[in-house]
Design a protein around this motif. Structure first.
Motif, PDB file in Angstrom:
ATOM      1  N   SER A  26       0.802  -1.226   0.000  1.00  0.00           N
ATOM      2  CA  SER A  26       0.000   0.000   0.000  1.00  0.00           C
ATOM      3  C   SER A  26       0.836   1.278   0.000  1.00  0.00           C
ATOM      4  O   SER A  26       0.363   2.326  -0.442  1.00  0.00           O
ATOM      5  CB  SER A  26      -0.921   0.007   1.227  1.00  0.00           C
ATOM      6  OG  SER A  26      -0.152  -0.035   2.427  1.00  0.00           O
ATOM      7  N   THR A  27       2.081   1.206   0.480  1.00  0.00           N
ATOM      8  CA  THR A  27       2.894   2.431   0.561  1.00  0.00           C
ATOM      9  C   THR A  27       3.393   2.900  -0.800  1.00  0.00           C
ATOM     10  O   THR A  27       3.739   4.063  -0.972  1.00  0.00           O
ATOM     11  CB  THR A  27       4.118   2.220   1.479  1.00  0.00           C
ATOM     12  OG1 THR A  27       4.947   1.183   0.934  1.00  0.00           O
ATOM     13  CG2 THR A  27       3.692   1.875   2.895  1.00  0.00           C
ATOM     14  N   ILE A  28       3.445   1.993  -1.795  1.00  0.00           N
ATOM     15  CA  ILE A  28       3.993   2.337  -3.105  1.00  0.00           C
ATOM     16  C   ILE A  28       2.960   3.140  -3.907  1.00  0.00           C
ATOM     17  O   ILE A  28       1.898   2.628  -4.271  1.00  0.00           O
ATOM     18  CB  ILE A  28       4.424   1.081  -3.890  1.00  0.00           C
ATOM     19  CG1 ILE A  28       5.549   0.359  -3.142  1.00  0.00           C
ATOM     20  CG2 ILE A  28       4.885   1.455  -5.297  1.00  0.00           C
ATOM     21  CD1 ILE A  28       5.982  -0.946  -3.781  1.00  0.00           C
ATOM     22  N   LYS A  29       3.285   4.395  -4.184  1.00  0.00           N
ATOM     23  CA  LYS A  29       2.395   5.297  -4.922  1.00  0.00           C
ATOM     24  C   LYS A  29       2.819   5.485  -6.380  1.00  0.00           C
ATOM     25  O   LYS A  29       2.003   5.866  -7.222  1.00  0.00           O
ATOM     26  CB  LYS A  29       2.357   6.670  -4.235  1.00  0.00           C
ATOM     27  CG  LYS A  29       2.017   6.630  -2.752  1.00  0.00           C
ATOM     28  CD  LYS A  29       0.653   6.010  -2.487  1.00  0.00           C
ATOM     29  CE  LYS A  29       0.318   6.022  -0.993  1.00  0.00           C
ATOM     30  NZ  LYS A  29      -0.924   5.268  -0.699  1.00  0.00           N
ATOM     31  N   PHE A  30       4.096   5.263  -6.659  1.00  0.00           N
ATOM     32  CA  PHE A  30       4.613   5.516  -8.006  1.00  0.00           C
ATOM     33  C   PHE A  30       5.514   4.366  -8.451  1.00  0.00           C
ATOM     34  O   PHE A  30       6.286   3.822  -7.652  1.00  0.00           O
ATOM     35  CB  PHE A  30       5.444   6.808  -8.046  1.00  0.00           C
ATOM     36  CG  PHE A  30       4.708   8.041  -7.612  1.00  0.00           C
ATOM     37  CD1 PHE A  30       3.939   8.765  -8.520  1.00  0.00           C
ATOM     38  CD2 PHE A  30       4.791   8.497  -6.302  1.00  0.00           C
ATOM     39  CE1 PHE A  30       3.278   9.916  -8.126  1.00  0.00           C
ATOM     40  CE2 PHE A  30       4.131   9.640  -5.892  1.00  0.00           C
ATOM     41  CZ  PHE A  30       3.368  10.357  -6.810  1.00  0.00           C
ATOM     42  N   VAL A  31       5.432   4.035  -9.723  1.00  0.00           N
ATOM     43  CA  VAL A  31       6.364   3.101 -10.354  1.00  0.00           C
ATOM     44  C   VAL A  31       6.861   3.741 -11.641  1.00  0.00           C
ATOM     45  O   VAL A  31       6.048   4.139 -12.491  1.00  0.00           O
ATOM     46  CB  VAL A  31       5.714   1.741 -10.670  1.00  0.00           C
ATOM     47  CG1 VAL A  31       6.714   0.830 -11.380  1.00  0.00           C
ATOM     48  CG2 VAL A  31       5.193   1.078  -9.400  1.00  0.00           C
ATOM     49  N   PHE A  32       8.164   3.869 -11.782  1.00  0.00           N
ATOM     50  CA  PHE A  32       8.761   4.440 -12.996  1.00  0.00           C
ATOM     51  C   PHE A  32       9.751   3.438 -13.575  1.00  0.00           C
ATOM     52  O   PHE A  32      10.380   2.664 -12.843  1.00  0.00           O
ATOM     53  CB  PHE A  32       9.503   5.749 -12.673  1.00  0.00           C
ATOM     54  CG  PHE A  32       8.613   6.862 -12.212  1.00  0.00           C
ATOM     55  CD1 PHE A  32       7.937   7.661 -13.134  1.00  0.00           C
ATOM     56  CD2 PHE A  32       8.433   7.115 -10.856  1.00  0.00           C
ATOM     57  CE1 PHE A  32       7.114   8.694 -12.710  1.00  0.00           C
ATOM     58  CE2 PHE A  32       7.611   8.146 -10.423  1.00  0.00           C
ATOM     59  CZ  PHE A  32       6.946   8.935 -11.348  1.00  0.00           C
ATOM     60  N   SER A  33       9.890   3.475 -14.893  1.00  0.00           N
ATOM     61  CA  SER A  33      10.875   2.618 -15.555  1.00  0.00           C
ATOM     62  C   SER A  33      11.945   3.478 -16.214  1.00  0.00           C
ATOM     63  O   SER A  33      11.722   4.663 -16.497  1.00  0.00           O
ATOM     64  CB  SER A  33      10.206   1.740 -16.604  1.00  0.00           C
ATOM     65  OG  SER A  33       9.682   2.541 -17.661  1.00  0.00           O
ATOM     66  N   ILE A  34      13.104   2.862 -16.432  1.00  0.00           N
ATOM     67  CA  ILE A  34      14.175   3.562 -17.156  1.00  0.00           C
ATOM     68  C   ILE A  34      14.022   3.286 -18.652  1.00  0.00           C
ATOM     69  O   ILE A  34      13.953   4.201 -19.460  1.00  0.00           O
ATOM     70  CB  ILE A  34      15.560   3.118 -16.647  1.00  0.00           C
ATOM     71  CG1 ILE A  34      15.670   3.348 -15.138  1.00  0.00           C
ATOM     72  CG2 ILE A  34      16.663   3.879 -17.385  1.00  0.00           C
ATOM     73  CD1 ILE A  34      16.926   2.794 -14.505  1.00  0.00           C
ATOM     74  N   ASP A  35      13.943   2.002 -19.001  1.00  0.00           N
ATOM     75  CA  ASP A  35      13.641   1.655 -20.392  1.00  0.00           C
ATOM     76  C   ASP A  35      12.161   1.940 -20.666  1.00  0.00           C
ATOM     77  O   ASP A  35      11.348   2.008 -19.737  1.00  0.00           O
ATOM     78  CB  ASP A  35      13.919   0.167 -20.646  1.00  0.00           C
ATOM     79  CG  ASP A  35      15.392  -0.189 -20.527  1.00  0.00           C
ATOM     80  OD1 ASP A  35      16.227   0.743 -20.493  1.00  0.00           O
ATOM     81  OD2 ASP A  35      15.702  -1.390 -20.443  1.00  0.00           O
ATOM     82  N   GLU A  36      11.825   2.072 -21.923  1.00  0.00           N
ATOM     83  CA  GLU A  36      10.421   2.284 -22.296  1.00  0.00           C
ATOM     84  C   GLU A  36       9.649   0.978 -22.115  1.00  0.00           C
ATOM     85  O   GLU A  36       9.999  -0.053 -22.684  1.00  0.00           O
ATOM     86  CB  GLU A  36      10.327   2.742 -23.752  1.00  0.00           C
ATOM     87  CG  GLU A  36      10.911   4.129 -24.011  1.00  0.00           C
ATOM     88  CD  GLU A  36      10.049   5.245 -23.435  1.00  0.00           C
ATOM     89  OE1 GLU A  36       8.855   4.986 -23.143  1.00  0.00           O
ATOM     90  OE2 GLU A  36      10.574   6.367 -23.270  1.00  0.00           O
ATOM     91  N   ILE A  37       8.599   1.023 -21.268  1.00  0.00           N
ATOM     92  CA  ILE A  37       7.728  -0.130 -21.049  1.00  0.00           C
ATOM     93  C   ILE A  37       6.277   0.331 -21.219  1.00  0.00           C
ATOM     94  O   ILE A  37       5.882   1.347 -20.641  1.00  0.00           O
ATOM     95  CB  ILE A  37       7.915  -0.737 -19.640  1.00  0.00           C
ATOM     96  CG1 ILE A  37       9.382  -1.154 -19.420  1.00  0.00           C
ATOM     97  CG2 ILE A  37       6.997  -1.932 -19.441  1.00  0.00           C
ATOM     98  CD1 ILE A  37       9.670  -1.639 -18.011  1.00  0.00           C
TER      99      ILE A  37
END
Length: 595
Positions: A129-140
């Motif tokens: 529940s604490t995770i609000k954001f997910v970002f990638s380095i490569d394009e996904i």
């Protein structure tokens, strides 16, 4: 300028190395790209501003799961100058470890490098529940890219840059900078809390042994999520050394040829593989060249750092260097000023042969909990001794406890384990001494020597103590043995499980016309077993009677971090291996007394 916290390295760049064109370099799809000092500083500020626009506050935690690349440093400094906490995680862990670390650390965002890691993390992330954001380095597809943070930061830079500066200026040296979860060989990972001053004290003190300067290039390939490579990267930044990141572990040899580095950090197993390849090359040479090659090799293995071999040896070595050993230097780029080895015991034979070839190889020692270096050899006499981990680092105190355990104090000792005061109290006593769990002695009253892990020493039924690491390191000198685990607790004699060096064994098997379809058949071949027995018998002669390996069994699997048999730092996971091969171990000790 005086660097007191990690983010002071940004101002250090501005003041001392403002015009570097290759402060950082990476490789993608076979091509190198570079960031100048100006590029790097602009990206760090943009990243920090973008995080503020997204609503991150002091003390929030951001996890990164990425391979080595220049952008890792943008995340690292961008996170820390906002007084956020960076939680770097090995990208090769299992799903259970990911879940535990991400939950335990309470991260608010995760930055991942590629689709493969993202696929493993999808089911985990949805449960936290604490995770609000997910970002990638490569394009996904359908995943936000980290470039969005940069774009936000650039868009709102005027709004946030003063706040970024104010936050950075408010950070105290003893503030928490990072949480590094120890891979461990047993139990769940522990979150090591390291402050800015913990790590700064280490990279400033180790600068004394670093011969590279701001005109030199370092190649980086060990994981930046591990404190050893991370601290050394800070040291490079401190000295203005250009950092080139290998594309991946499989491209290191080619990357070395292209970068021609002046230095790099490594672990002993990689050096052993380099050595094995060189030996294999020598065995394929024509008769006269082969004789010259192994003559030079034998000279190198007798190299004495103190120059006590005599005049005739020096003349022979000079010829060997000119005719043979110079090729070793060329194979490693030709410019090396220093190789630093850590993470596990380095075999003295490797030290001798590399120094004989004109390549300065030094060994150091430390733990995540000590930021990490406790002791290190220097690349010059009289401050180096083969077979030891060198002199205690400036600012660190070491003493040997009554039971032989190495204890240390100093600015590098961690703040403690995150949310685990009980475990912290177990390793840091009331007087402030950190208990390393390693057994050691001082040689010549100056040089620290590691002899074993306290928890790994075991007793035979005869009452004799076995130090498995000492024995294992001897046997791993064999071209035929990739990994070995010594066993025999409470038994009458010591035995071993051996995972062969299958590359070399395949070469040997072809040469001796041994036919097999797969490794499971190869390790059962009587000729193979007899050849490994020959190796075991030879190394047994260097051991005491009770230490000798009376029985061994070959296993058909390679032990790697991916297989779960080794930790990410290539240490044996003894409990896991023991359970995996429980039936073989039972068979070894069921079949009667000593053979």
């Amino acid at each position: 300028m005086k660097v007191q916290k990690i983010t002071d390295l940004l101002e250090n760049y501005k003041q001392n190395y403002p015009n570097k064109e290759d402060a950082f370099a990476g490789k993608a799809k076979g091509k190198w790209y570079k960031y100048s000092t100006k590029d790097f500083l602009e990206m760090v500020d943009a990243f920090s501003c973008g995080l503020l626009e997204l609503g991150f506050y002091k003390g929030d935690k951001i996890a990164t799961l990425s391979n080595n690349r220049p952008e890792w440093n943008v995340f690292d400094h961008g996170i820390m100058q906002n007084a956020l906490v960076h939680v770097p995680i090995y990208p090769t862990l299992g799903v259970d470890d990911y879940k535990y670390i991400l939950e335990h650390s309470e991260v608010k965002a995760v930055i991942i490098s590629d689709k493969a890691i993202y696929s493993k993390l999808i089911p985990v992330i949805s449960e936290i529940s604490t995770i609000k954001f997910v970002f990638s380095i490569d394009e996904i597809e359908n995943v936000r890219n980290w470039s969005e943070i940069l774009e936000l930061g650039r868009k709102f830079k005027d709004k946030y840059i003063k706040k970024v500066r104010d936050i950075n200026n408010s950070i105290k040296p003893n503030d928490l900078a990072t949480l590094i979860y120890t891979s461990g060989t047993t139990g769940v990972p522990k979150g090591v809390m390291l402050s800015h001053s913990n790590i700064v004290s280490n990279f400033v003190a180790t600068t004394d042994i670093q011969p590279m300067t701001s005109v030199d290039r370092a190649l980086s390939f060990l994981p930046l999520c591990h404190v050893y490579e991370r601290m050394m990267n800070y040291q490079y930044q401190y000295k203005g050394i250009s950092i080139y990141y290998a594309e991946n572990m499989g491209t290191i040899a080619n990357d070395i040829k292209e970068v021609k580095p002046h230095g790099f950090n490594t672990v002993p197993r990689l050096l052993e593989k380099v050595y094995d390849k060189i030996i294999a090359t020598g065995k394929d040479l024509p008769s006269i060249k082969k004789k010259m090659f192994f003559g030079a090799l034998n000279l190198g293995l007798k190299y004495d750092i103190d120059g006590n071999n005599g005049r005739w040896y020096d003349i022979q070595l000079w010829l060997a260097q000119k005719l043979v050993l110079v090729k070793w230097r060329k194979a490693l780029g030709g410019n090396l000023k220093l190789i630093v080895s850590g993470g596990a015991a380095l075999q003295p034979r490797l030290e001798r042969i590399f120094w004989a070839a004109g390549i300065k190889l030094v060994e150091g020692y430390g733990l995540t909990e000590t930021s990490p270096v406790i002791a290190v050899n220097y690349p010059h006499k009289p401050d180096i001794k083969f077979g030891t981990v060198g002199l205690v680092l400036k600012g660190v105190s070491v003493k040997i406890a009554d039971d032989g355990e190495i204890l240390c104090k100093g600015d590098g000792v961690m703040l403690g384990y995150y949310k685990n005061q009980e475990a912290t109290n177990e390793v840091i006593d009331a007087d402030g001494w950190f208990h390393t769990g390693d057994i050691g002695v001082f040689e010549d009253e100056r040089f620290l020597k590691i002899t074993d892990r306290k928890k790994e020493i075991f007793k035979l039924s005869s009452g004799k103590y076995i130090s498995p690491q000492v024995i294992e390191n001897k046997f791993k000198e064999s071209n035929f043995i990739e990994q070995i685990m010594v066993i025999g607790e409470n038994e009458k004699f010591a035995s071993a499980l051996i995972s062969p060096n299958f590359d070399y064994l395949h070469f040997w098997g072809a040469k001796h016309k041994i036919h097999y379809r797969e490794n499971s058949l190869l390790v059962k071949d009587s000729n193979v077993i007899a050849r490994i027995q020959k190796e075991v018998s030879a190394y047994n002669k260097t051991l005491g009677q009770f230490e000798q390996i009376k029985r061994f069994r070959l296993v058909c699997e390679e032990w790697t971090p991916a297989s779960g048999d080794l930790s990410p730092t290539l240490k044996l996971r003894r409990k896991i291996i023991s359970e995996k091969y429980k039936h073989i171990i039972q068979e070894i000790y069921r079949s009667g007394d000593e053979e």
